[in-house]
Design an enzyme around this catalytic site. Structure first.
Site, PDB file in Angstrom:
ATOM      1  N   TRP A  85      13.986 -32.444 -14.383  1.00 46.11           N
ATOM      2  CA  TRP A  85      15.185 -33.254 -14.027  1.00 46.11           C
ATOM      3  C   TRP A  85      16.223 -32.376 -13.231  1.00 46.11           C
ATOM      4  O   TRP A  85      17.469 -32.482 -12.880  1.00 46.11           O
ATOM      5  CB  TRP A  85      15.901 -33.290 -15.480  1.00 46.11           C
ATOM      6  N   ASP A  86      15.956 -30.869 -13.024  1.00 51.09           N
ATOM      7  CA  ASP A  86      16.724 -29.915 -12.357  1.00 51.09           C
ATOM      8  C   ASP A  86      17.150 -30.556 -11.025  1.00 51.09           C
ATOM      9  O   ASP A  86      18.236 -30.460 -10.651  1.00 51.09           O
ATOM     10  CB  ASP A  86      15.814 -28.679 -12.188  1.00 51.09           C
ATOM     11  N   GLU A 132      15.633 -27.221 -25.801  1.00 51.18           N
ATOM     12  CA  GLU A 132      14.169 -27.382 -25.985  1.00 51.18           C
ATOM     13  C   GLU A 132      13.686 -26.575 -27.050  1.00 51.18           C
ATOM     14  O   GLU A 132      12.684 -26.783 -27.594  1.00 51.18           O
ATOM     15  CB  GLU A 132      13.423 -27.085 -24.546  1.00 51.18           C
ATOM     16  N   LYS A 153      18.692 -23.211 -26.992  1.00 53.76           N
ATOM     17  CA  LYS A 153      18.304 -22.732 -25.524  1.00 53.76           C
ATOM     18  C   LYS A 153      19.477 -22.662 -24.542  1.00 53.76           C
ATOM     19  O   LYS A 153      19.687 -21.764 -23.798  1.00 53.76           O
ATOM     20  CB  LYS A 153      17.034 -23.156 -25.209  1.00 53.76           C
ATOM     21  N   GLN A 154      19.904 -24.002 -24.251  1.00 54.69           N
ATOM     22  CA  GLN A 154      20.790 -24.128 -23.087  1.00 54.69           C
ATOM     23  C   GLN A 154      21.732 -25.364 -23.150  1.00 54.69           C
ATOM     24  O   GLN A 154      21.818 -26.034 -24.248  1.00 54.69           O
ATOM     25  CB  GLN A 154      19.978 -24.503 -21.940  1.00 54.69           C
TER      26      GLN A 154
HETATM   27  O1  IFM Z   1      13.902 -27.979 -16.404  1.00 51.99           O
HETATM   28  C1  IFM Z   1      13.911 -26.990 -17.081  1.00 51.99           C
HETATM   29  C2  IFM Z   1      14.424 -27.033 -18.459  1.00 51.99           C
HETATM   30  O2  IFM Z   1      15.607 -27.373 -18.618  1.00 51.99           O
HETATM   31  C3  IFM Z   1      14.358 -25.619 -19.272  1.00 51.99           C
HETATM   32  N1  IFM Z   1      12.967 -24.883 -18.845  1.00 51.99           N
HETATM   33  C4  IFM Z   1      13.095 -24.895 -17.522  1.00 51.99           C
HETATM   34  C5  IFM Z   1      12.902 -26.013 -16.665  1.00 51.99           C
HETATM   35  C6  IFM Z   1      12.761 -25.975 -15.212  1.00 51.99           C
HETATM   36  O3  IFM Z   1      13.681 -25.267 -14.605  1.00 51.99           O
END
Ligand code: IFM
Length: 768
Positions: free
Chosen positions: A330-331, A474, A588-589
């Site tokens: 999805w990046d 995640e 995580k983010q």
């Molecule tokens: O797509 C990301 C994910 O959101 C977090 N882990 C790394 C992936 C690739 O950059």
């Protein structure tokens, strides 16, 4: 004055880790291939990699990953019988530079040996004009007469993470051209490297040794004389539309380049790069650090943008190697695509064509991932067919060495909506519906169909819910009503309905054909209902906080530091069932904050601030995608200091190389194009305050104190503008080549910008 168009260093790093990072930072790419920023004399131990876009291979049961080509750029020099390498300890001076305009990597190393010095200068580029081609100028100079030998040719010792991918590697010489070809182990695709040089000194012999096919050029070098030759190499695979047989195509390509000569090849390359920069550069006056980091980020994106007509996309670690299986996440849609959409829509199209091309893979995934899923469930880690490269056990546990069950593949369902949103954004901002007709509408409808099959209708609440998912965070898997995912799913229904309406009005025959092709007519009413009744967690009326998923607020409070202090292994993964973050609120983010950014017009600054304040201290920023989302939202509610800090963190991620190299036992080193896209978004959409939709462009500048002027280009509906922002004015210049008058709302003032006009609007700066 500092040159803000290049990076350079005088260190010559040794050690695996620094060679790895250096290789990422100084890499070159041209959309077709990436060439890591390694030195001419390096081999697989120093992680030399020429990584190809769109061609993948699997060996046995190891991870499928992109194919690295034999290194046609290899050259090693010896002085009076001693082989030279920066790692050999005979280095008096070294400098390497990566120039952004055009994309050229240069190195100059002075070796000192037995009272003599030998200087190597080389300069290389991957042609922006002929994507299969790499070109190198190589010079040697001795201060005293010496016996010099150059070994140059193709090195078939390939650095692979899960290889070897090229079987039956065979070398031959066709006239003056060296050729190597191999077959991928899974699909027997040919990968071929051709190399030729021009040489006007020494005697050339041929040597095939240690898996290298080389020219050996020996001569007595005169003191003070510069000896220069040029090297042209081409990589061609069965995937390429280069004319058959591909071997002849490769030979022709290098001979043609040789006939043109280095200077002409460079001129053409330079001309292509000049066009790219003219469209995409961003200028910041008053802040060299930000300027360099942002330009570097843009440079990274431009280098890896897919070749026209390839329908390839950009992997999460770009073309810096085989990390992350060379997969597209999805990046691309959420972090890189906005840059291309706003500056270089032709590349945005290519990225979307990749999703159209891989629609069948997404359909297969829906069917096999089941139960009862329909439509398109895009791969979490997508390769050339769209089948999912993500495994169910995707992270290695450093304690046991066993693979941990993660649900990235089967539950990170927001991916399909991310694709649909990007497709629709393309249509809204360009006004071009050809992509919808080419398959984009089909993708959107199939994504909506997937969500409809995934959603659960809760009768007692009279609403649809999206259950059992992973959001961007995640660390918390298999959760219900993740705000980000539900919002994205709901939006997919809205978009599907809008796409149908658009086709109904403008292309009724195409709509009829599509409805028939995918047999969807009855479901269109379901999509309308789901767009209305799908539940998305709302802000708490008192606190404004949106619960990330059901039950999140009841999780245990913990700080990131506390969890880190408890870690037993430095690469320990904090999620996946047993991870330290799982029972806590540590994420995580960016997740809710990511949603607030993606749907920024739907939430007030107050809600954004409340959620930002709540979630930021609980965010590990363990992913390179996180900081920019927080920076963007902070810019919106006016915390420019914070926004700036996270902007720099994002823009400098590769330059400073502050990122995780291992997650669990999985190697993750490589470049970070999503962060590069995030840096551009934070600058232009965040500080520049640009917000465009199908009706107009809005600019609400929120300039950092340091930035005296901030200039960038915007592509919109087939036209383009140059925007210049100062601390109290915005000037929009519309070139005469523009076709339309555009409505632009600058800090609340309605402005119309006609072709050829330049309009300046004053605004009151945000206090900070
Ligand atoms: O797509 C990301 C994910 O959101 C977090 N882990 C790394 C992936 C690739 O950059």
């Amino acid at each position: 004055m500092k040159n803000l168009w290049e990076i350079s260093t005088t260190e010559f790093a040794g050690g695996k880790e620094s060679l790895m990072r250096r290789g990422n930072v100084y890499q070159l790419a041209n959309g077709y291939m990436g060439y890591r920023g390694t030195l001419d004399e390096f081999g697989p131990d120093e992680s030399v990699g020429i990584t190809l876009a769109g061609i993948f291979d699997r060996v046995g049961s190891a991870w499928r990953e992109p194919v690295n080509a034999p290194n046609g750029g290899f050259t090693r020099v010896s002085l009076d019988g001693t082989d030279l390498s920066v790692l050999s300890g005979k280095v008096a001076q070294h400098r390497q530079t990566l120039s952004f305009s055009p994309a050229v990597f240069e190195r100059e190393t002075v070796f000192s040996l037995r009272a003599k010095t030998l200087t190597i200068r080389s300069s290389r580029f991957l042609s922006a004009d002929t994507p299969n081609l790499g070109v190198i100028e190589f010079s040697v100079y001795c201060d005293k007469a010496a016996n010099v030998t150059i070994r140059t040719g193709i090195d078939c010792n390939i650095w692979d993470l899960n290889g070897p991918h090229l079987l039956q590697l065979a070398a031959e010489k066709q006239g003056e051209v060296l050729l190597v070809q191999g077959l991928t182990s899974e699909n027997s695709k040919r990968v071929l490297v051709a190399e030729v040089i021009d040489l006007n000194f020494g005697v050339e012999a041929h040597e095939s040794k240690d898996d290298r096919t080389l020219r050996v050029i020996s001569w007595r070098a005169e003191a003070g004389k510069i000896y220069t030759f040029h090297k042209y190499f081409a990589v061609v695979t069965d995937n390429d539309l280069v004319g058959k047989p591909i071997q002849s195509a490769a030979v022709k390509m290098v001979l043609r380049a040789k006939a043109l000569g280095y200077a002409v090849c460079l001129k053409k390359h330079r001309a292509e790069w000049a066009k790219k920069w003219e469209r995409c550069d961003v200028e910041i006056e008053g802040d060299d650090e930000a300027q360099l980091a942002l330009r570097y980020s843009i440079f990274q994106l431009l280098m890896v943008a897919p070749v026209a007509g390839s329908a390839n996309s950009i992997p999460a670690r770009a073309l810096s190697g085989q990390v992350y299986k060379g997969a597209i996440f999805w990046d691309t849609e959420m972090f890189m695509f906005p840059f291309f959409l706003h500056t270089y829509p032709e590349k945005a199209v290519e990225l979307m064509r990749y999703r159209i091309k891989t629609l069948d893979g997404a359909r297969r995934k829906a069917q096999t991932e089941g139960p009862g899923y329909r439509g398109a469930f895009y791969a979490w880690e997508s390769q050339e067919t769209g089948d999912d490269a993500c495994t169910y056990f995707n992270i290695g546990d450093p304690f046991t060495g066993r693979d941990l069950r993660t649900h990235f593949r089967d539950k990170q369902v927001h991916i399909s909506g991310d694709v649909a949103i990007a497709l629709w954004e393309y249509f809204k901002l360009t006004g071009d519906d050809s992509l919808l007709l080419e398959g984009g509408a089909e993708v959107i409808l199939e994504c909506a169909r997937f969500y409809y099959s995934y959603a659960y209708f809760k009768k007692e609440k009279g609403r649809y819910e999206i259950l059992d998912v992973i959001g961007p965070d995640e660390y918390h898997e298999c959760v219900n009503n993740n705000a980000f995912t539900s919002m994205v799913a709901k939006e997919t229904f809205v978009i599907a309905n809008a796409a149908v309406e658009h086709l109904r009005k403008k292309h009724p025959a195409a709509l009829r054909a599509l409805v028939k092709k995918i047999g969807i007519s009855r479901e269109l009413a379901d999509f309308r209902e789901a767009a209305r009744l799908l539940y998305v967690p709302a802000p708490d009326p008192k606190t404004g906080v949106i619960e990330q998923f059901d039950g999140y607020l009841k999780l245990r409070e913990a700080t990131v530091e506390e969890l880190k202090a408890k870690m037993v292994h430095p690469n320990e993964y904090l999620g996946a069932g047993q991870g330290l973050a799982v029972p806590t609120k540590v994420i995580k983010q960016a997740d809710v904050v990511m949603m607030l950014n993606l749907f920024k017009t739907r939430y007030s600054a107050k809600i954004k601030q409340a959620n930002w304040k709540y979630y930021e201290p609980r965010t590990e920023h363990g992913s390179s995608l996180s900081a920019c989302a927080y920076a963007l939202v902070a810019a919106e509610f006016g915390d420019l200091e914070f926004a700036y800090k996270y902007f720099l963190k994002t823009a400098k991620i590769d330059l400073e190389a502050k990122y995780k190299v291992y997650v669990g036992t999985v190697f993750m080193g490589g470049s970070h194009p999503a962060a590069n896209g995030g840096a551009w978004m934070t600058a232009v959409l965040g500080f520049g305050g640009v917000q465009a939709d199908e009706k107009r462009v809005v600019i609400n500048p929120r300039l950092c104190a340091k930035w005296k002027t901030f200039q960038f280009n915007l592509a919109y509906k087939g036209d383009g503008f140059r925007i210049k922002i100062t601390e109290n004015s915005v000037t929009i210049t519309s070139p005469t080549t523009n076709v339309r008058r555009h409505k632009i709302l600058v800090a609340g003032s309605k402005t119309v910008c006609a072709p050829g006009a330049s309009v300046t609007v004053k605004y009151r700066p945000t206090k900070h």
